[in-house]
Design an enzyme around this catalytic site. Structure first.
Site, short mmCIF file in Angstrom:
data_model
loop_
_atom_site.label_atom_id
_atom_site.label_comp_id
_atom_site.label_asym_id
_atom_site.label_seq_id
_atom_site.Cartn_x
_atom_site.Cartn_y
_atom_site.Cartn_z
N SER A 14 0.84 -1.19 0.00
CA SER A 14 0.00 0.00 0.00
C SER A 14 0.88 1.24 0.00
O SER A 14 1.66 1.45 -0.93
CB SER A 14 -0.97 -0.04 1.18
N ASP A 16 -8.66 -4.52 -6.53
CA ASP A 16 -8.33 -3.57 -5.48
C ASP A 16 -9.19 -2.31 -5.64
O ASP A 16 -9.13 -1.63 -6.66
CB ASP A 16 -6.84 -3.20 -5.58
N HIS A 44 -7.69 -5.01 -1.70
CA HIS A 44 -6.40 -4.38 -1.39
C HIS A 44 -5.47 -5.29 -0.60
O HIS A 44 -4.26 -5.21 -0.72
CB HIS A 44 -6.64 -3.08 -0.63
#
Length: 726
Positions: free
Chosen positions: A596, A671, A703
């Site tokens: 991320s 995602d 995600h």
């Protein structure tokens, strides 16, 4: 390997270097010490739960502590810790008189909503019941628990829920009230808004007496769809996701108030909702007034406003806070249980998150807490002593400890052992709390603590669940940030048979973004299990919390404003400089990995310092902040229009040409947080530049990889370093 803990650890030393070897394992290694697998270490693994420290499931029945196990609920004696059986799972299913003898499957989530009544609340996917365990019978039942966004109020026994996009309330007598009729994918009722920013976690808010329900209405018809695709049907199907990107049109939110007795809804007259955020909804104790924090789109002007819950009319603006960077309201106000004319508000206005006492007219009466440390949570109030119970890192930036704060004087009293990371759960009157905590060499302890005097009773001392395994060496310390002044804390994980005369391949694990930290004084210094797996394979792991991460105050957090990635990289490279001073670190075999924001940092480091990092694995990476969502992205970066230089500097598209080392990019194919446009655009840039990253996607995953896919993911990450770094 023998345990080597530096003596005199005490409270870790305020803001000093933590040159502490938190090394696990008290016995000499033998050939029989077992090796870990990812099935042991990864949360999706088949053996993961048996490798976690023992826990107790506890809840409060007023001021009485109840242990809720799978098969039974028992009272815990506050003086001795001994348990007295209240009832069993078989009892509950017999009292429920259901045709299904396993109507309730377990009691671990049982609650006791009424402090003065012998009532337990239990349920399943299809029903929710209140059982009187003295009379051994059902006293109330609601059959709507399977609905989305279910919100039950114990005072009125009314339930709010969403069905087919519409918001409903069912009262205690089972009468259904439909509050909306125009709900859809584009008009969303009763659910979280503003993409869960600003502390928002839900979309319905009952008044204390359960007679009024405040709820969100989000019109996102004007928001651009991101074209997600479901590949699993015979013909892949289009599943668009409303995703407002930085600088683009955002949704509009309003707040409705439903009156159960009048069966009528009004909307708060907050004005035009365009480019505004409404958050931290709170009720006055008598349910007549709603309080809401309102933020402009630039997120630098926040106002606390009160509204008449009957008419929706604005009453007053009670407080305003502005900033040349951003104001981030995360907590609703909380009224003093013994004085309905005063409330506590949290703010970073003095540089650190602290508590302030206000009256209902908006007059600030006093600052309750102050100092170069952060209030991390408000656990509740002690009515007898007229105090508020908080968690803070006053003892040390890496700790979390519990304090009682006197409302009249501001005096703080430490209520735990002053070490480690503590999570307290307060009884209904605030007389006591159970304290779940860890220290670097303490897997988990649970104490019952008196708020009046801090005396504690130990309920659990968990054994080391890794006993019998080859356990890495866990260390923590600090270095100076790139500014030469600020302390940054790190964790280092070494192989169990570490030999300082050898050189080791090393992986820098990084996150580095807001609202997160990687290093704390909990078990293993908060180490991720994957680090243990890598150490077992002969790697050293290095993890540093750079400026921009959480719990260090406003200046520390806002050092990255309008230039995400830049200050963070400078600090991470200070970590690399530190690694260069260690003779056992092989700087020719230095890798980096993150997910991320950490994926963004991984590629940033690989392309800005291409001669330093040989191998990288970037998961779910942000590539250009113009493709990230409005609320988070604009808080830290502004818009592409008003901060073109910052967006250009942080974008990785034009840095694709700099890639030299081996880089694997991994993404969830679906995602909806960091949309696939990011990594696909970077791949396109690499194609045009002639650089050669590797790429892997997880179909159907969002995600973060869920379930056993996470085991596959971490094996893939590991193998990439094995192939190219070792």
């Amino acid at each position: 390997m023998r345990m080597r803990i530096k003596k005199g650890l005490g409270r870790l030393g305020r803001l000093g270097v933590l040159g502490i070897l938190g090394i696990l394992g008290a016995t000499t290694m033998t050939a029989q010490d077992r090796l870990f697998t990812l099935e042991d270490l990864n949360y999706g693994g088949n053996n993961y739960h048996s490798m976690q420290p023992k826990n107790l499931w506890l809840t409060w029945w007023g001021d009485q502590l109840v242990q809720t196990d799978v098969e039974e609920c028992s009272l815990v004696n506050p003086k001795t810790g001994k348990k007295t059986l209240l009832f069993t799972l078989d009892d509950v299913n017999q009292w429920a008189k259901s045709n299904d003898e396993r109507y309730v499957r377990h009691l671990m989530s049982a609650t006791f909503p009424y402090p003065d009544k012998p009532i337990v609340a239990v349920g399943n996917r299809h029903a929710f019941v209140l059982l009187d365990f003295k009379k051994k019978e059902i006293v109330w039942q609601d059959s709507l628990s399977g609905q989305d966004a279910n919100d039950w109020n114990s005072a009125s026994k009314a339930t709010a829920y969403v069905k087919d996009h519409q918001l409903f309330v069912v009262d205690a007598d089972g009468r259904e009230h439909q509050l909306t009729s125009d709900g859809s994918r584009e008009i969303v009722y009763g659910q979280s808004v503003h993409r869960n920013e600003f502390g928002i976690e839900k979309g319905t808010f009952w008044s204390p007496d359960g007679q009024r329900l405040a709820f969100y209405r989000m019109d996102q018809s004007m928001v651009t769809d991101y074209p997600q695709v479901d590949i699993f049907p015979r013909t892949a199907s289009y599943e668009p996701d409303k995703y407002p990107m930085a600088g683009m049109t955002s949704h509009k939110v309003t707040v409705g108030v439903y009156d159960l007795k009048a069966d009528k809804t009004v909307y708060l007259q907050a004005g035009d909702p365009t480019d505004r955020y409404f958050t931290n909804i709170a009720w006055s104790p008598d349910g007549s007034t709603i309080y809401m924090q309102e933020l402009n789109r630039l997120q630098n002007d926040c106002r606390l406003v009160s509204y008449n819950a009957s008419t929706g009319e604005k009453i007053a603006e009670l407080y305003r806070e502005t900033s040349d960077k951003y104001v981030e309201p995360l907590h609703p106000i909380e009224f003093l249980p013994w004085d309905a004319t005063k409330f506590i508000m949290q703010s970073q206005k003095d540089g650190y998150n602290h508590l302030y006492l206000f009256d209902i007219h908006g007059k600030e009466l006093r600052q309750l807490t102050s100092g170069p440390w952060v209030v991390m949570d408000v656990l509740g109030f002690n009515q007898q002593q007229k105090s508020v119970i908080i968690s803070s890192n006053e003892q040390n930036p890496l700790q979390r400890n519990t304090f009682r704060v006197d409302i009249a004087t501001g005096k703080r009293t430490l209520l735990d052992n002053g070490r480690g990371v503590h999570y307290g759960f307060l009884s209904s009157s605030g007389k006591q709390f159970y304290d779940k905590y860890q220290e670097p060499t303490v897997p988990r302890n649970i104490d019952l603590v008196s708020v009046a005097n801090g005396k504690s009773l130990n309920l659990l001392t968990a054994e080391n669940p890794w006993k019998g395994y080859q356990q890495p060496i866990f260390e923590s310390g600090s270095i100076k940030a790139a500014d030469g002044v600020t302390d940054l804390y790190y964790r280092m994980v070494k192989p169990h048979d570490f030999d300082a005369t050898k050189k080791y391949p090393t992986v820098v694990y990084v996150y580095g973004g807001p609202h997160a930290h990687n290093v704390e004084a909990s078990w293993h210094w908060y180490s991720r299990s994957w680090e243990t797996y890598m150490a077992q394979k002969g790697y050293v792991l290095f993890i540093l919390d750079n400026r921009g991460s959480e719990n260090r105050g406003r200046e520390f957090e806002q050092a990255t404003f309008h230039q995400l990635g830049q200050t963070e990289m400078q600090d991470q490279m200070k970590g690399v400089e530190y690694l260069r001073t260690l003779p056992y670190i092989d700087m020719e075999r230095l890798g980096v990995h993150g997910w991320s924001f950490g994926g963004f940092m991984t590629i940033s480091l690989m392309t800005n310092y291409p001669d330093v990092f040989k191998v990288g694995v970037a998961g779910g990476p942000v590539i250009d902040w113009k493709w990230y969502e409005v609320m988070y992205g604009e808080r830290y970066m502004g818009t592409p229009e008003n901060n073109p230089e910052g967006y250009a500097k942080s974008s990785l598209i034009d840095k694709a040409k700099n890639l030299k080392g081996r880089l694997q990019i991994i993404t969830g194919y679906n995602d909806n947080t960091v949309v696939p446009q990011h990594c696909l655009s970077f791949l396109d840039a690499c194609i045009k530049a002639g650089t050669q990253p590797d790429f892997f996607a997880y179909p159907g995953e969002e995600h973060n990889m869920r379930g056993h896919a996470s085991v596959h993911l971490h094996e893939r990450i590991t193998q990439y370093f094995e192939d190219y770094l070792k």
